[in-house]
Design an enzyme around this catalytic site. Structure first.
Site, mmCIF file in Angstrom:
data_model
loop_
_atom_site.group_PDB
_atom_site.id
_atom_site.type_symbol
_atom_site.label_atom_id
_atom_site.label_comp_id
_atom_site.label_asym_id
_atom_site.label_seq_id
_atom_site.Cartn_x
_atom_site.Cartn_y
_atom_site.Cartn_z
ATOM 1 N N HIS A 128 0.836 -1.211 0.000
ATOM 2 C CA HIS A 128 0.000 0.000 0.000
ATOM 3 C C HIS A 128 0.870 1.261 0.000
ATOM 4 O O HIS A 128 0.665 2.178 -0.803
ATOM 5 C CB HIS A 128 -0.907 -0.021 1.236
ATOM 6 C CG HIS A 128 -1.727 1.224 1.417
ATOM 7 N ND1 HIS A 128 -3.024 1.323 0.984
ATOM 8 C CD2 HIS A 128 -1.432 2.429 1.970
ATOM 9 C CE1 HIS A 128 -3.494 2.519 1.262
ATOM 10 N NE2 HIS A 128 -2.549 3.220 1.875
ATOM 11 N N GLU A 129 1.841 1.302 0.888
ATOM 12 C CA GLU A 129 2.650 2.528 1.015
ATOM 13 C C GLU A 129 3.533 2.766 -0.214
ATOM 14 O O GLU A 129 3.801 3.915 -0.579
ATOM 15 C CB GLU A 129 3.502 2.470 2.293
ATOM 16 C CG GLU A 129 2.693 2.376 3.589
ATOM 17 C CD GLU A 129 1.711 3.521 3.815
ATOM 18 O OE1 GLU A 129 1.955 4.622 3.281
ATOM 19 O OE2 GLU A 129 0.697 3.309 4.492
ATOM 20 N N HIS A 132 1.710 4.877 -2.538
ATOM 21 C CA HIS A 132 1.826 6.319 -2.254
ATOM 22 C C HIS A 132 3.149 6.873 -2.774
ATOM 23 O O HIS A 132 3.204 7.945 -3.370
ATOM 24 C CB HIS A 132 1.752 6.571 -0.745
ATOM 25 C CG HIS A 132 0.381 6.406 -0.158
ATOM 26 N ND1 HIS A 132 -0.765 6.826 -0.795
ATOM 27 C CD2 HIS A 132 -0.018 5.871 1.031
ATOM 28 C CE1 HIS A 132 -1.816 6.561 -0.027
ATOM 29 N NE2 HIS A 132 -1.398 5.965 1.075
ATOM 30 N N HIS A 138 -5.454 7.487 -1.883
ATOM 31 C CA HIS A 138 -6.371 6.421 -1.455
ATOM 32 C C HIS A 138 -7.514 6.230 -2.445
ATOM 33 O O HIS A 138 -8.104 7.192 -2.933
ATOM 34 C CB HIS A 138 -6.931 6.744 -0.068
ATOM 35 C CG HIS A 138 -5.926 6.556 1.014
ATOM 36 N ND1 HIS A 138 -5.907 7.281 2.182
ATOM 37 C CD2 HIS A 138 -4.854 5.715 1.078
ATOM 38 C CE1 HIS A 138 -4.905 6.877 2.924
ATOM 39 N NE2 HIS A 138 -4.241 5.931 2.282
#
Lengths: 191, 115
Positions: A128-129, A132, A138
């Site tokens: 997930h990170e 980013h 998101h």
């Protein structure tokens, strides 16, 4: 899928290689560096399989494009961690490369052997990170990796179509990428 | 001398009381809607502020469920793919209490300051 305002991305010629390193002073004692490296290697490989960007670990922390560390509470970036559960980790938009995990969590590289009821899957959060770090914000699609929450003991590391379309619009497609039906997400389940 | 144990050592079991989860206390806001006043609702407003849904104009954060909080709840529900009711229903609160990424949902990107 959603981008950050201004749609920032790593502005280097494609194909590109980004280096990453772990802060030697900011790890968690109950996981070996080998276990941590293994989880991150898998997470980086997921993104590298869909875009023409590769990731290479380096020992030279200060010169790495992506700097990874585990921190507690206020660690100097204005985004303090809050102890068990709550906020698990955060990463910065391109091209900062800062990737911070809350050291207060019970990070797990194998949920079958880690019995804690509050264990958090390291590979899922890393995947997930990294999204980013590459420029994705998101997503409202619950099955996507870029959805903001993750329950304890849950594993969600497989990129979904929503994640893949988002990142490929920024960097292009990996020439070896092949779409699989398992990457589809059912957005109707959001309701 | 007993032979070395071949079985793996038992895994560490960590238990945390529900009450110590960061946002577990939000459960008491179940069913809250515009006009409700519940002690501690300021904490809920801080949550929405942290994740980019609610600005604090005058720094005076009250325990009243006002129209701005209602808008923030609706924006949160829309952003996270939940039914948009503007109320703190169980699905919304369950989502809010879940562990999550610290990046704001509705936001400016987090920029590292250059020194």
């Amino acid at each position: 899928y959603v981008y950050f305002p201004g749609k920032p991305r790593w502005a280097r010629p494609i194909p590109m290689t980004l280096t990453y390193a772990f802060s030697p002073e900011n790890l968690v004692g109950y996981l070996s560096l080998e276990d941590i490296r293994g989880a991150f290697k898998l997470a980086f490989a997921r993104w590298a399989s869909v875009i023409p960007v590769s990731f290479s670990e380096t020992d030279t922390y200060s010169f790495a494009d992506i700097k990874i560390g585990f921190y507690r509470g206020d660690h100097g970036d204005g985004e303090p961690f809050d102890g068990v559960l709550g906020v698990l980790a955060h990463a910065f938009s391109p091209e900062s490369g800062k990737f911070h995990l809350d050291a207060a969590e019970t990070w797990a590289v194998d949920l079958e052997s880690e019995k804690s009821t509050v264990a958090i899957d390291l590979e899922s959060v890393a995947t997930h990170e990294i999204g980013h770090l590459l420029g994705l914000a998101h997503s409202p699609v619950k099955e996507s990796v870029m959805y903001p929450s993750l329950k304890p003991r849950a594993k969600k590391a497989d990129l979904k179509l929503d994640d893949i379309e988002a990142v490929q619009a920024l960097y292009g497609s990996n020439p070896n990428f092949k779409f699989a039906s398992s990457m589809e997400s059912d957005i109707s389940s959001n309701q | 001398r007993p032979p070395p144990e071949l079985a793996p050592s038992p895994a560490t079991v960590v238990t945390v009381k529900n009450g110590s989860y960061t946002w577990h206390g939000f459960q008491r806001f179940l069913g809250a809607r515009r006009g409700s006043r519940i002690s501690g609702m300021a904490e809920l407003k801080k949550y929405f502020n942290r994740f980019g849904y609610l600005g604090f104009q005058d720094g005076n954060v009250t325990d009243v469920f006002d129209t701005r909080l209602e808008s923030a709840v609706a924006a949160y529900q829309a952003k996270l793919g939940l039914p948009v009711t503007g109320r703190l229903d169980s699905e919304t609160l369950s989502q809010m209490m879940s562990p999550r990424c610290g990046m704001r949902d509705a936001m400016q990107p987090m920029h590292a300051a250059m020194h």
